[in-house]
Design a protein around this motif. Structure first.
Motif, mmCIF file in Angstrom:
data_model
loop_
_atom_site.group_PDB
_atom_site.id
_atom_site.type_symbol
_atom_site.label_atom_id
_atom_site.label_comp_id
_atom_site.label_asym_id
_atom_site.label_seq_id
_atom_site.Cartn_x
_atom_site.Cartn_y
_atom_site.Cartn_z
ATOM 1 N N ALA A 1 37.217 -31.906 -18.248
ATOM 2 C CA ALA A 1 36.548 -31.808 -19.547
ATOM 3 C C ALA A 1 35.330 -30.890 -19.480
ATOM 4 C CB ALA A 1 36.125 -33.186 -20.025
ATOM 5 N N GLY A 2 34.797 -30.711 -18.268
ATOM 6 C CA GLY A 2 33.598 -29.903 -18.133
ATOM 7 C C GLY A 2 32.332 -30.725 -18.223
ATOM 8 N N LEU A 3 32.477 -32.043 -18.276
ATOM 9 C CA LEU A 3 31.297 -32.922 -18.322
ATOM 10 C C LEU A 3 30.702 -33.078 -16.935
ATOM 11 C CD1 LEU A 3 32.757 -35.566 -20.782
ATOM 12 C CD2 LEU A 3 30.920 -33.953 -21.258
ATOM 13 N N LEU A 4 31.513 -32.817 -15.901
ATOM 14 C CA LEU A 4 31.011 -32.788 -14.531
ATOM 15 C C LEU A 4 31.445 -31.454 -13.930
ATOM 16 C CD1 LEU A 4 31.988 -36.308 -13.139
ATOM 17 C CD2 LEU A 4 29.715 -35.539 -13.775
ATOM 18 N N LYS A 5 30.632 -30.973 -12.998
ATOM 19 C CA LYS A 5 31.017 -29.727 -12.336
ATOM 20 C C LYS A 5 31.456 -30.041 -10.913
ATOM 21 C CE LYS A 5 28.956 -26.287 -15.063
ATOM 22 N NZ LYS A 5 28.140 -26.987 -16.062
ATOM 23 N N PRO A 6 32.580 -29.447 -10.450
ATOM 24 C CA PRO A 6 33.021 -29.719 -9.084
ATOM 25 C C PRO A 6 32.023 -29.173 -8.065
ATOM 26 C CG PRO A 6 34.411 -28.052 -10.127
ATOM 27 C CD PRO A 6 33.497 -28.567 -11.175
ATOM 28 N N THR A 7 31.876 -29.894 -6.943
ATOM 29 C CA THR A 7 30.990 -29.423 -5.884
ATOM 30 C C THR A 7 31.585 -28.175 -5.242
ATOM 31 O OG1 THR A 7 30.441 -31.736 -5.504
ATOM 32 C CG2 THR A 7 29.707 -30.171 -3.844
ATOM 33 N N SER A 8 32.902 -28.188 -5.031
ATOM 34 C CA SER A 8 33.568 -26.974 -4.588
ATOM 35 C C SER A 8 34.999 -27.006 -5.084
ATOM 36 C CB SER A 8 33.514 -26.850 -3.058
ATOM 37 O OG SER A 8 34.359 -27.815 -2.480
ATOM 38 N N GLY A 9 35.659 -25.872 -4.984
ATOM 39 C CA GLY A 9 37.025 -25.770 -5.485
ATOM 40 C C GLY A 9 37.049 -25.091 -6.838
ATOM 41 N N GLU A 10 38.231 -24.794 -7.343
ATOM 42 C CA GLU A 10 38.340 -24.055 -8.597
ATOM 43 C C GLU A 10 39.244 -24.777 -9.591
ATOM 44 O OE1 GLU A 10 39.815 -21.235 -6.065
ATOM 45 O OE2 GLU A 10 37.831 -21.563 -5.206
ATOM 46 N N ILE A 11 38.864 -24.682 -10.856
ATOM 47 C CA ILE A 11 39.702 -25.188 -11.942
ATOM 48 C C ILE A 11 40.101 -23.993 -12.798
ATOM 49 C CG2 ILE A 11 39.831 -26.733 -13.923
ATOM 50 C CD1 ILE A 11 37.533 -28.321 -12.698
ATOM 51 N N TYR A 12 41.384 -23.812 -12.997
ATOM 52 C CA TYR A 12 41.874 -22.730 -13.848
ATOM 53 C C TYR A 12 42.583 -23.307 -15.054
ATOM 54 C CZ TYR A 12 41.113 -19.492 -9.970
ATOM 55 O OH TYR A 12 40.544 -18.750 -8.983
ATOM 56 N N PHE A 13 42.284 -22.789 -16.251
ATOM 57 C CA PHE A 13 43.111 -23.029 -17.421
ATOM 58 C C PHE A 13 43.877 -21.728 -17.623
ATOM 59 C CE2 PHE A 13 40.264 -26.379 -19.729
ATOM 60 C CZ PHE A 13 40.432 -27.215 -18.648
ATOM 61 N N GLY A 14 45.178 -21.743 -17.405
ATOM 62 C CA GLY A 14 45.915 -20.488 -17.371
ATOM 63 C C GLY A 14 45.410 -19.707 -16.166
ATOM 64 N N ASP A 15 44.952 -18.473 -16.369
ATOM 65 C CA ASP A 15 44.345 -17.788 -15.221
ATOM 66 C C ASP A 15 42.857 -17.579 -15.427
ATOM 67 O OD1 ASP A 15 45.213 -16.295 -17.252
ATOM 68 O OD2 ASP A 15 46.290 -14.793 -16.091
ATOM 69 N N ARG A 16 42.281 -18.394 -16.334
ATOM 70 C CA ARG A 16 40.834 -18.321 -16.564
ATOM 71 C C ARG A 16 40.132 -19.368 -15.708
ATOM 72 N NH1 ARG A 16 37.095 -19.714 -21.609
ATOM 73 N NH2 ARG A 16 38.509 -21.449 -21.904
ATOM 74 N N LEU A 17 39.177 -18.912 -14.886
ATOM 75 C CA LEU A 17 38.394 -19.855 -14.083
ATOM 76 C C LEU A 17 37.399 -20.550 -15.003
ATOM 77 C CD1 LEU A 17 37.704 -20.826 -11.147
ATOM 78 C CD2 LEU A 17 35.919 -19.094 -11.155
ATOM 79 N N VAL A 18 37.457 -21.890 -15.079
ATOM 80 C CA VAL A 18 36.604 -22.573 -16.059
ATOM 81 C C VAL A 18 35.521 -23.441 -15.427
ATOM 82 C CG1 VAL A 18 38.337 -22.566 -17.892
ATOM 83 C CG2 VAL A 18 38.262 -24.464 -16.288
ATOM 84 N N ASN A 19 35.321 -23.324 -14.111
ATOM 85 C CA ASN A 19 34.328 -24.180 -13.438
ATOM 86 C C ASN A 19 33.014 -24.305 -14.205
ATOM 87 O OD1 ASN A 19 36.165 -24.317 -11.392
ATOM 88 N ND2 ASN A 19 34.644 -24.100 -9.782
ATOM 89 N N HIS A 20 32.520 -23.197 -14.748
ATOM 90 C CA HIS A 20 31.198 -23.228 -15.374
ATOM 91 C C HIS A 20 31.267 -23.071 -16.886
ATOM 92 C CE1 HIS A 20 29.254 -23.450 -11.540
ATOM 93 N NE2 HIS A 20 30.061 -22.488 -11.103
ATOM 94 N N VAL A 21 32.454 -23.283 -17.448
ATOM 95 C CA VAL A 21 32.598 -23.179 -18.894
ATOM 96 C C VAL A 21 32.184 -24.517 -19.523
ATOM 97 C CG1 VAL A 21 34.240 -22.842 -20.776
ATOM 98 C CG2 VAL A 21 34.437 -21.483 -18.690
ATOM 99 N N GLU A 22 31.371 -24.445 -20.576
ATOM 100 C CA GLU A 22 30.907 -25.657 -21.260
ATOM 101 C C GLU A 22 32.093 -26.385 -21.914
ATOM 102 O OE1 GLU A 22 27.818 -27.356 -22.058
ATOM 103 O OE2 GLU A 22 27.552 -26.421 -20.096
#
Lengths: 319, 371
Positions: free
Chosen positions: B52-73
């Motif tokens: 959901a983006g309410l927490l940010k991962p300490t490490s690793g990557e989250i992709y929606f499609g091929d967009r990296l969303v780690n720091h997306v609100e």
């Protein structure tokens, strides 16, 4: 075997006669209340009755009351000081209430929403509590020192040293009401702040999360989530603070004695002065009844304004 | 498509002890319904919060499609979310609640209300639009929460234990409705739950989490029939799988698991690799995969009935070996007609294609090869 029989007899008795509480049990609640009701009677109810009674007499330093009917009240409304005093009371109460509510609200939202859980927020709120735990006399002395009209006063000293003024300013003649209001609000803010902070703190974390997911702006979070939650605490603070400001005279008496001239004399201070400085007990009592009446009317108005009925109405509909 | 790559989440910065998610990999296809299932504290909600983006991962990557969303609100991720508490705004009406995310996107009021009405019809609450959340029942609140989450037409729907506050019967209805709605809208949906029945019933694939790691990620029937390890096997299923300690032995080419109570011959088709012979193992059998038989059956195991519980649809029978040498009792399920009473000695057998053997490593790998 014997107990069994006893039980049976008891059961039979219960069926025929209605159960009567033993006297000892019936008396317990009153036993606990009694000492305090005595205190309430002596220190609250009797003085209230005495005040109401006194207001219809010409009791003064001679301590020989005569019934005079509504004379005291007639005198109040022809008192040439009254317009100014009522004006002072209104200015003092409204400004003190407005400013202290605003501050309490801003501080609580800042510390419980924007800085939630931060050490800084806790320290900041504790700082605001200090004025309300200092004894009034000490607190007032502090303000007197700050605004002292001689060169020794904190502000005068500071301004003189900075070279902004060349002679000490007599602050109490220039802005007595402002100083009185300032001292009053700074010691009142903490009460409202505590209530509002705990109300904001009771908002479930999930609501903020949902708001973030929904893309809510800070303005929407404050206007649509936080402020509506504060409706009842705000009502309580408004009513209790307003009554407090309308009937308080303590700070004013210690700071300015109502002066200069009658510039800071409020209705309740006027009642106090009439009764205890000039010993017109009957007249003072009548004025204080007016204070009570005003407080009562204001409370009723506010309760209606905040739609108090809605709060006590059960809200949940089961279906 | 959503891709989680080696996600680690420590709640307290770099402290290992605060680790909630520990190297999680997950791929969710577009339009798929995926459940994150696990006991409390397994990291499933944390994972959802990171999606959901309410927490940010300490490490690793989250992709929606091929967009990296780690720091997306959260608001820029185009997600809808239903919370366990529903998190309805208590001072807004149902209509304003549903329209809230739209109004925050600067949609004109009339249009937002129109959309709110549309959504409320889909979840069948259009007669409640003027009520406040406190005037609704739990099931109605849940529907409002669904409508609010779906109003902005999200690409991803996140459900955080959405049914845990509903009663058992309502749960069934709501479950079906959510599934139907998801199919119709084709929205990629991730549900977090601790209720295995719910997870198995509703989703295309279930990820079973424990200790911040995915234990197995597979369609429900596969999880049930082919658990990869002891945790998945024992976590799924009610009544739980019987786990019996034993040793693998081979005698003239016939493998068997010898327990303290009985000996179970492994059928030819499911023989273990030679390296496991002589090793201690756990034999896992689901209560439904044990059945009554008679003494003439060569595989029959004699057992003494210890307890019979009625489940309504059948009987749950607890048995012990006749000499009571085994540490644990075995549970199995029979139909109501089976003549089983306390104290009886019965003959039972294990369904030859439905047992599992786990090694004694920490993870308890399933030794049966699924081909």
């Amino acid at each position: 075997m014997k107990t069994e029989m006893n039980l049976e007899i008891n059961l039979e008795l219960n069926e025929t006669k209605t159960y009567k509480k033993p006297l000892r049990k019936a008396i317990y609640p009153y036993l606990f209340i009694a000492p305090f009701s005595l205190l309430v009677l002596v220190f609250f109810i009797l003085p209230a009755i005495a005040t109401v009674g006194m207001a219809f007499t010409d009791l003064n330093a001679s301590m020989k009351p005569h019934f005079v009917g509504l004379t005291n009240f007639k005198r109040i409304f022809s008192d040439y000081n009254l317009p100014q005093i009522l004006g002072n009371t209104a200015v003092f109460a409204v400004l003190s209430l407005g400013i202290s509510l605003l501050f309490a609200l801003v501080i609580s939202i800042a510390t419980q929403y924007f800085l939630k859980g931060k050490m800084l927020a806790v320290v900041y709120r504790i700082l605001w509590l200090i004025p309300s735990i200092i004894p009034s006399v000490v607190y007032v002395t502090f303000w007197k020192f700050i605004f002292d009209p001689t060169e020794g006063g904190l502000i005068n000293k500071f301004l003189l040293n900075m070279g902004i003024i060349s002679d000490p300013v007599s602050w109490f003649t220039k802005g007595a009401m402002a100083i009185v209001i300032l001292a009053t609000i700074i010691s009142t803010i903490s009460g409202g702040m505590i209530l509002l902070s705990s109300a904001i703190n009771s908002i479930p974390e999930d609501l903020y999360k949902a708001a973030r997911v929904d893309g809510a702006s800070e303005k929407s979070v404050i206007m649509k989530i936080i402020l509506p939650t504060l409706k009842w605490p705000l009502m309580y603070i408004t009513i209790s603070d307003l009554i407090g400001f309308v009937s308080s005279y303590f700070f004013i008496m210690l700071l300015t004695q109502g002066g200069p001239m009658r510039d800071t004399t409020t209705l309740s201070l006027y009642a106090f002065q009439q009764a205890f400085n000039l010993k017109y007990y009957g007249y003072g009592a009548a004025v204080s009844l007016i204070v009570v009446f005003i407080s009562f009317v204001l409370t009723m108005l506010l309760i209606r304004m905040f739609d108090f009925n809605q709060m006590i109405k059960p809200s949940r509909i089961e279906d | 498509m959503i891709t989680l790559r080696n996600i680690v989440k420590n709640y307290d910065g770099k402290k290992e002890s605060s680790r909630a998610v520990d190297g999680l990999d997950l791929v969710i296809n577009k339009g798929e319904f995926v459940a994150l299932l696990g006991p409390s504290g397994c990291g499933k909600t944390t994972t959802l919060m990171m999606l959901a983006g309410l927490l940010k991962p300490t490490s690793g990557e989250i992709y929606f499609g091929d967009r990296l969303v780690n720091h997306v609100e959260p608001k820029d991720r185009n997600i809808g979310m239903v919370f366990q508490s529903y998190a309805l705004y208590p001072h807004l009406t149902v209509r304003d609640n549903i329209a809230f995310p739209l109004r925050e996107r600067k949609m004109p009021k009339a249009q937002a209300y129109e959309r709110a009405k549309e959504m409320s019809k889909i979840v069948q609450i259009d007669h409640l639009l003027d009520r406040k959340p406190s005037q609704l029942s739990g099931g109605q609140q849940q529907r409002v929460a669904m409508a609010r989450a779906l109003a902005k037409d999200p690409e991803i729907l996140l459900l955080d234990e959405p049914m845990s506050n509903l009663d058992a019967r309502l749960k069934l209805d709501v479950r079906d409705e959510i599934r139907k709605l998801q199919r119709e809208l084709g929205v990629t949906t991730i549900i977090v739950t601790h209720d295995q029945e719910e997870a198995l019933a509703i989703s295309d694939r279930v990820a079973i989490l424990n200790g911040g790691k995915i234990q197995q990620y597979a369609p429900p029937e596969e999880l049930f029939s082919q658990p990869v390890n002891l945790f998945v096997a024992s976590f799924l299923g009610n009544p739980p799988m019987n786990l019996i300690d034993g040793v693998v032995q081979e005698d003239k080419g016939v493998q068997a698991i010898v327990t303290s109570g009985f000996e179970f011959r492994i059928p030819e088709a499911r023989k273990l690799e030679a390296k496991h012979i002589g090793k201690p193992v756990k034999l896992g059998i689901r209560p439904h995969d044990l059945m009554l038989t008679d003494g003439s059956d060569p595989n029959a195991i004699a057992m003494k009935v210890d307890l019979v519980e009625h489940l309504g649809s059948g009987k749950l029978v607890k048995v012990m070996d006749a000499e009571q040498k085994m540490q644990s009792t075995i549970r199995f399920v029979t139909d109501n007609e089976a003549p089983v009473r306390h104290g009886d000695t019965i003959q039972m057998k294990i369904r030859e294609d439905k047992f599992h053997i786990f090694d004694m490593t920490e993870d308890g790998h399933n030794l049966m090869q699924f081909r």
